[in-house]
Motif scaffolding. Structure first.
Motif, PDB file in Angstrom:
ATOM      1  N   ASP A   2       0.857  -1.186   0.000  1.00  0.00           N
ATOM      2  CA  ASP A   2       0.000   0.000   0.000  1.00  0.00           C
ATOM      3  C   ASP A   2       0.898   1.241   0.000  1.00  0.00           C
ATOM      4  OD1 ASP A   2      -1.805   2.009   0.354  1.00  0.00           O
ATOM      5  OD2 ASP A   2      -2.835   1.110   2.059  1.00  0.00           O
ATOM      6  N   GLU A  37       2.001  -1.545 -15.627  1.00  0.00           N
ATOM      7  CA  GLU A  37       1.119  -1.248 -14.494  1.00  0.00           C
ATOM      8  C   GLU A  37       0.801   0.246 -14.430  1.00  0.00           C
ATOM      9  OE1 GLU A  37       1.866  -2.861 -10.636  1.00  0.00           O
ATOM     10  OE2 GLU A  37       2.759  -4.685 -11.432  1.00  0.00           O
ATOM     11  N   THR A  38       1.795   1.079 -14.700  1.00  0.00           N
ATOM     12  CA  THR A  38       1.553   2.530 -14.696  1.00  0.00           C
ATOM     13  C   THR A  38       0.539   2.912 -15.763  1.00  0.00           C
ATOM     14  OG1 THR A  38       3.814   2.929 -13.898  1.00  0.00           O
ATOM     15  CG2 THR A  38       2.649   4.795 -14.870  1.00  0.00           C
ATOM     16  N   ASN A  41      -2.780   1.889 -14.548  1.00  0.00           N
ATOM     17  CA  ASN A  41      -3.291   2.823 -13.537  1.00  0.00           C
ATOM     18  C   ASN A  41      -3.896   4.059 -14.192  1.00  0.00           C
ATOM     19  OD1 ASN A  41      -2.328   1.099 -11.534  1.00  0.00           O
ATOM     20  ND2 ASN A  41      -0.458   2.279 -11.196  1.00  0.00           N
ATOM     21  N   GLU A  44      -7.158   3.223 -15.649  1.00  0.00           N
ATOM     22  CA  GLU A  44      -8.152   3.108 -14.573  1.00  0.00           C
ATOM     23  C   GLU A  44      -8.596   4.488 -14.103  1.00  0.00           C
ATOM     24  OE1 GLU A  44      -8.718   0.599 -10.400  1.00  0.00           O
ATOM     25  OE2 GLU A  44      -6.702   1.000 -11.153  1.00  0.00           O
ATOM     26  N   TYR A 239       4.677   5.786 -11.390  1.00  0.00           N
ATOM     27  CA  TYR A 239       3.930   4.630 -10.881  1.00  0.00           C
ATOM     28  C   TYR A 239       3.271   4.957  -9.545  1.00  0.00           C
ATOM     29  CZ  TYR A 239       2.887   0.187  -8.686  1.00  0.00           C
ATOM     30  OH  TYR A 239       2.231  -0.836  -8.027  1.00  0.00           O
ATOM     31  N   SER A 242       0.342   7.499  -9.913  1.00  0.00           N
ATOM     32  CA  SER A 242      -0.807   6.895 -10.595  1.00  0.00           C
ATOM     33  C   SER A 242      -1.518   5.888  -9.696  1.00  0.00           C
ATOM     34  CB  SER A 242      -0.367   6.225 -11.903  1.00  0.00           C
ATOM     35  OG  SER A 242       0.467   5.102 -11.668  1.00  0.00           O
ATOM     36  N   ARG A 243      -0.758   5.120  -8.917  1.00  0.00           N
ATOM     37  CA  ARG A 243      -1.371   4.105  -8.043  1.00  0.00           C
ATOM     38  C   ARG A 243      -2.140   4.770  -6.905  1.00  0.00           C
ATOM     39  NH1 ARG A 243      -3.407   0.249  -9.478  1.00  0.00           N
ATOM     40  NH2 ARG A 243      -5.126   1.020  -8.253  1.00  0.00           N
ATOM     41  N   ALA A 246      -5.379   6.350  -8.290  1.00  0.00           N
ATOM     42  CA  ALA A 246      -6.378   5.328  -8.616  1.00  0.00           C
ATOM     43  C   ALA A 246      -6.997   4.758  -7.349  1.00  0.00           C
ATOM     44  CB  ALA A 246      -5.738   4.223  -9.457  1.00  0.00           C
ATOM     45  N   ASP A 247      -6.173   4.474  -6.344  1.00  0.00           N
ATOM     46  CA  ASP A 247      -6.691   3.943  -5.083  1.00  0.00           C
ATOM     47  C   ASP A 247      -7.601   4.948  -4.386  1.00  0.00           C
ATOM     48  OD1 ASP A 247      -5.376   1.551  -5.458  1.00  0.00           O
ATOM     49  OD2 ASP A 247      -3.686   2.039  -4.143  1.00  0.00           O
TER      50      ASP A 247
END
Length: 292
Positions: A2, A37-38, A41, A44, A239, A242-243, A246-247
């Motif tokens: 996290d 993954e980026t 994200n 998303e 990364y 963006s994560r 998104a979260d």
């Protein structure tokens, strides 16, 4: 992992930027997987932005701060570019105009805060009034020191009005900054970004670090947290941002608005229109004109 938990400045936490590695990546190497993954994200984020816009009840404010060349423009270009401009806006803060200086320091900020359904990215922000104004002694200490409380109250007001606030401090090293200055010199397409103040501001690095540390300490709250993003490695910076975004949007549990029409009736209208088209008739039931 996290990243919000790892990178967030907890309310009341003492911040020492000298103890945070600007080149840290938490074990994430630069490979095809993290780049994929980026990109995922960002895709998303675009989907969640659609939901935010459709819901039309809440908004998102993203604050980007950092030393020159920390990557504020890079985050906007590489992370937030897929967002739909219809519901997204980038707001930069330059030297205040005469009109802005005639009001309180938050006046110009409040006017450009996000409206419901909108995402707004502050490229620099109201924090300049406790950063550059402090470092360059533009106002007395008793003036800028009071501003932390005003900023917290202002952000609390936005949150109470339905705005979710996420603030990123892009943490780079002096060595990485100098490398990026060199890259600008060597790239004619980026030489326009060079400022005559770049190297003068570098000399004030210790003063800026103290100013950032206090801003992070005083203004990271439960409702408007600061995240310190190691930014020497651009791939990890992108990364992480963006994560976290998104979260954050997923946690808002956005809901599409209820349907306001009779779907069955609209389906019947569609079927009728389709039948007319099949019979070679126009919308009014008369023979359709041949395409010219």
């Amino acid at each position: 992992m996290d990243l919000r938990k790892e990178l967030m400045v907890s309310p009341g936490e003492k911040v020492d930027l000298g103890r945070i590695d600007p080149a840290g990546t938490f074990g994430f190497g630069k490979d095809d997987e993290i780049l994929k993954e980026t990109a995922g994200n960002s895709a998303e984020l675009a989907k969640l932005q659609f939901d935010l816009y459709a819901e039309g009840k809440r908004s998102l404010l993203v604050v980007l701060q950092g030393m020159d060349a920390a990557g504020k423009d890079g985050v906007i270009n590489h992370v937030l570019a897929p967002l739909n401009p219809q519901g997204c806006r980038v707001q930069s803060f330059k030297t205040p105009s005469a009109l802005e200086l005639a009001h309180d320091f938050l006046w110009r900020v409040h006017m450009v805060a996000p409206k419901k359904g909108e995402i707004v990215i502050f490229n620099r922000s109201h924090y300049e009034d406790v950063l550059i104004q402090r470092v360059h002694k533009m106002v007395p200490e008793e003036v800028w020191r009071e501003r932390y409380e005003f900023i917290n109250d202002f952000e609390k007001l936005l949150v109470k009005s339905g705005t979710v606030i996420v603030k990123f401090y892009l943490h780079i090293s002096p060595e990485e900054q100098l490398k990026r200055f060199r890259d600008r010199l060597d790239d004619p397409s980026r030489q326009w970004k060079i400022s005559s103040a770049d190297y003068a501001e570098r000399k004030l690095w210790p003063e800026y670090r103290k100013a950032f540390e206090e801003a992070l300490e005083r203004c990271s709250t439960a409702q408007a947290p600061w995240y310190v993003i190691p930014a020497d490695r651009k791939y990890f910076r992108n990364y992480a941002v963006s994560r976290i975004l998104a979260d954050t949007l997923k946690e808002m549990r956005l809901e599409l608005p209820p349907v306001s029409v009779d779907i069955a009736a609209v389906r019947e209208e569609y079927a009728n229109a389709k039948q007319l088209e099949k019979e070679g008739l126009g919308p009014d039931g008369t023979p359709a004109k041949s395409a010219k």
